[in-house]
Design an enzyme around this catalytic site. Structure first.
Site, PDB file in Angstrom:
ATOM      1  CE1 TYR A 160     130.088  88.719  -0.885  1.00 38.68           C
ATOM      2  CE2 TYR A 160     129.092  90.013  -2.640  1.00 38.68           C
ATOM      3  CZ  TYR A 160     130.198  89.411  -2.076  1.00 38.68           C
ATOM      4  OH  TYR A 160     131.423  89.516  -2.702  1.00 38.68           O
ATOM      5  CB  ALA A 162     123.573  94.505   3.845  1.00 39.43           C
ATOM      6  CE  LYS A 164     132.269  91.425   0.192  1.00 38.47           C
ATOM      7  NZ  LYS A 164     133.656  91.290   0.650  1.00 38.47           N
ATOM      8  CB  ILE A 193     137.016  88.040 -10.080  1.00 45.24           C
ATOM      9  CG1 ILE A 193     137.067  89.568 -10.210  1.00 45.24           C
ATOM     10  CG2 ILE A 193     138.414  87.425 -10.105  1.00 45.24           C
ATOM     11  CD1 ILE A 193     137.842  90.106 -11.373  1.00 45.24           C
TER      12      ILE A 193
HETATM   13  N1  NAD Z   1     134.925  86.816  -7.173  1.00 39.18           N
HETATM   14  C1  NAD Z   1     134.197  87.918  -7.377  1.00 39.18           C
HETATM   15  O1  NAD Z   1     133.713  88.205  -8.504  1.00 39.18           O
HETATM   16  C2  NAD Z   1     133.973  88.893  -6.251  1.00 39.18           C
HETATM   17  C3  NAD Z   1     133.156  90.001  -6.499  1.00 39.18           C
HETATM   18  C4  NAD Z   1     132.986  90.938  -5.499  1.00 39.18           C
HETATM   19  C5  NAD Z   1     133.647  90.794  -4.282  1.00 39.18           C
HETATM   20  N2  NAD Z   1     134.415  89.713  -4.057  1.00 39.18           N
HETATM   21  C6  NAD Z   1     135.105  89.631  -2.765  1.00 39.18           C
HETATM   22  O2  NAD Z   1     136.474  89.347  -2.955  1.00 39.18           O
HETATM   23  C7  NAD Z   1     137.003  88.729  -1.781  1.00 39.18           C
HETATM   24  C8  NAD Z   1     137.791  87.501  -2.191  1.00 39.18           C
HETATM   25  O3  NAD Z   1     136.856  86.539  -2.707  1.00 39.18           O
HETATM   26  P1  NAD Z   1     137.204  85.519  -3.873  1.00 39.18           P
HETATM   27  O4  NAD Z   1     136.276  85.787  -4.980  1.00 39.18           O
HETATM   28  O5  NAD Z   1     138.664  85.503  -4.125  1.00 39.18           O
HETATM   29  O6  NAD Z   1     136.650  84.169  -3.215  1.00 39.18           O
HETATM   30  P2  NAD Z   1     137.363  82.892  -2.603  1.00 39.18           P
HETATM   31  O7  NAD Z   1     136.242  82.089  -2.045  1.00 39.18           O
HETATM   32  O8  NAD Z   1     138.260  82.281  -3.594  1.00 39.18           O
HETATM   33  O9  NAD Z   1     138.247  83.489  -1.410  1.00 39.18           O
HETATM   34  C9  NAD Z   1     137.714  83.872  -0.180  1.00 39.18           C
HETATM   35  C10 NAD Z   1     138.605  83.322   0.919  1.00 39.18           C
HETATM   36  O10 NAD Z   1     138.098  83.781   2.173  1.00 39.18           O
HETATM   37  C11 NAD Z   1     138.241  82.717   3.078  1.00 39.18           C
HETATM   38  N3  NAD Z   1     137.329  82.871   4.207  1.00 39.18           N
HETATM   39  C12 NAD Z   1     135.993  82.648   4.241  1.00 39.18           C
HETATM   40  N4  NAD Z   1     135.526  82.852   5.465  1.00 39.18           N
HETATM   41  C13 NAD Z   1     136.589  83.219   6.232  1.00 39.18           C
HETATM   42  C14 NAD Z   1     136.742  83.553   7.583  1.00 39.18           C
HETATM   43  N5  NAD Z   1     135.701  83.551   8.435  1.00 39.18           N
HETATM   44  N6  NAD Z   1     137.978  83.902   8.034  1.00 39.18           N
HETATM   45  C15 NAD Z   1     139.034  83.895   7.198  1.00 39.18           C
HETATM   46  N7  NAD Z   1     138.965  83.554   5.914  1.00 39.18           N
HETATM   47  C16 NAD Z   1     137.746  83.231   5.432  1.00 39.18           C
HETATM   48  C17 NAD Z   1     137.940  81.465   2.278  1.00 39.18           C
HETATM   49  O11 NAD Z   1     138.426  80.294   2.916  1.00 39.18           O
HETATM   50  C18 NAD Z   1     138.616  81.787   0.969  1.00 39.18           C
HETATM   51  O12 NAD Z   1     139.942  81.312   0.968  1.00 39.18           O
HETATM   52  C19 NAD Z   1     135.802  88.416  -0.901  1.00 39.18           C
HETATM   53  O13 NAD Z   1     135.706  89.379   0.126  1.00 39.18           O
HETATM   54  C20 NAD Z   1     134.629  88.533  -1.844  1.00 39.18           C
HETATM   55  O14 NAD Z   1     133.443  88.860  -1.171  1.00 39.18           O
HETATM   56  C21 NAD Z   1     134.581  88.736  -5.005  1.00 39.18           C
END
Ligand code: NAD
Length: 256
Positions: A160, A162, A164, A193
């Site tokens: 993950y 790597a 990002k 979040i």
């Molecule tokens: N929540 C956090 O604290 C946090 C921290 C750092 C980064 N992020 C990043 O934020 C972004 C949003 O994540 P989130 O926390 O809202 O999580 P989340 O799981 O609620 O949302 C991620 C969405 O991506 C979709 N998804 C997964 N694989 C997919 C694919 N192959 N094609 C299309 N859609 C796909 C999922 O179905 C989901 O709806 C992500 O890229 C995550 O890595 C989140």
């Protein structure tokens, strides 16, 4: 929902990962600000829920959904082309689709490594590549999703982190490559979040919890997807016009 402006009236927007969490919140925010929005996700139920919310708000005529696995190159090319054709171009692209797996690195299979890289990094690239001609024509903006994992040690999340780190590097590179053409490319690096990704995270059974606690936001509580939506809209709107090539942490000081 907070309504601060109409910065996306007549603007065409595409959000991946919009069936949940931050992608969902941003898709709704762009629509609340007047945008023509396509919310896409690999999860059809997630999209049904967000489309229902858009209908309740009265945005049905300019809020569409598209089931899309961002790791599927052919599907990306065809869905992005459809969105651009239906919405008459593309001004704003949000790449929020992502997955997280937490395992000891010694136990990280090649399958896990490849899938995480394929969705988070290659998927982001594929969607951008398909959308670039339209975004360049519109002199639009791209918002990518990096993570604090890219810059700080997040135990058990090697693939993950790597992926990002790659997203941040991609963001900076595209910003440099296309700045003179008027296209802006920025990223956010969220931390702590509360979304299904974090809430349902399965750590290794013997995880070093003291090490994990370093990832808690310094204000003592998790943020909500809406904490990011206003910033995302500002970065993508004309108010963000002097900002490109940066990854902005949104993590309540987790790593201060
Ligand atoms: N929540 C956090 O604290 C946090 C921290 C750092 C980064 N992020 C990043 O934020 C972004 C949003 O994540 P989130 O926390 O809202 O999580 P989340 O799981 O609620 O949302 C991620 C969405 O991506 C979709 N998804 C997964 N694989 C997919 C694919 N192959 N094609 C299309 N859609 C796909 C999922 O179905 C989901 O709806 C992500 O890229 C995550 O890595 C989140």
């Amino acid at each position: 929902m907070t309504r601060v402006a109409d910065r996306f009236t007549d603007k065409s927007c595409l959000v991946t990962g919009a069936g949940s969490g931050m992608g969902r919140a941003i898709a709704l925010r762009l629509a609340a600000e007047g945008g023509r929005v396509t919310a896409s996700d690999v999860s059809a139920p997630g999209l049904e829920e967000v489309a229902g919310r858009a209908r309740e708000e009265g945005w049905a005529d300019r809020f569409h959904t598209a089931v899309l696995d961002v790791a599927d190159e052919a599907a990306v090319d065809s869905v992005v082309a459809e969105v651009i054709s239906r919405q008459g171009g593309l001004d704003a692209l949000v790449n929020a689709a992502g997955i997280l797996r937490a395992v000891h690195t010694a136990e990280c299979t090649t399958e896990i490594w490849d899938r995480v890289l394929k969705v988070n990094l290659t998927g982001t690239f594929l969607v951008i590549r398909a959308a670039l001609p339209a975004l360049l024509e519109a002199k639009g903006a791209i918002l990518n999703f990096s993570s604090t994992a890219a810059s700080f040690g997040h135990p058990y999340m090697a693939a993950y982190a790597a992926s990002k780190g790659g997203v941040s590097a991609l963001t900076q590179t595209l910003a440099a490559e296309y700045a003179k053409a008027g296209l802006r490319v920025v990223a956010v690096a969220p931390g702590g979040i509360s979304t299904p990704m974090v809430d349902a995270l399965e750590l290794p059974a013997d995880a070093d919890m003291k090490n994990i606690m370093r990832l808690m936001p310094l204000n003592g509580h998790f943020g909500s997807p809406e904490d990011l939506a206003g910033l995302a809209a500002t970065l993508l709107s004309d108010e963000g016009r002097h900002i490109t090539g940066v990854t902005i942490r949104v993590d309540a000081g987790t790593h201060c």
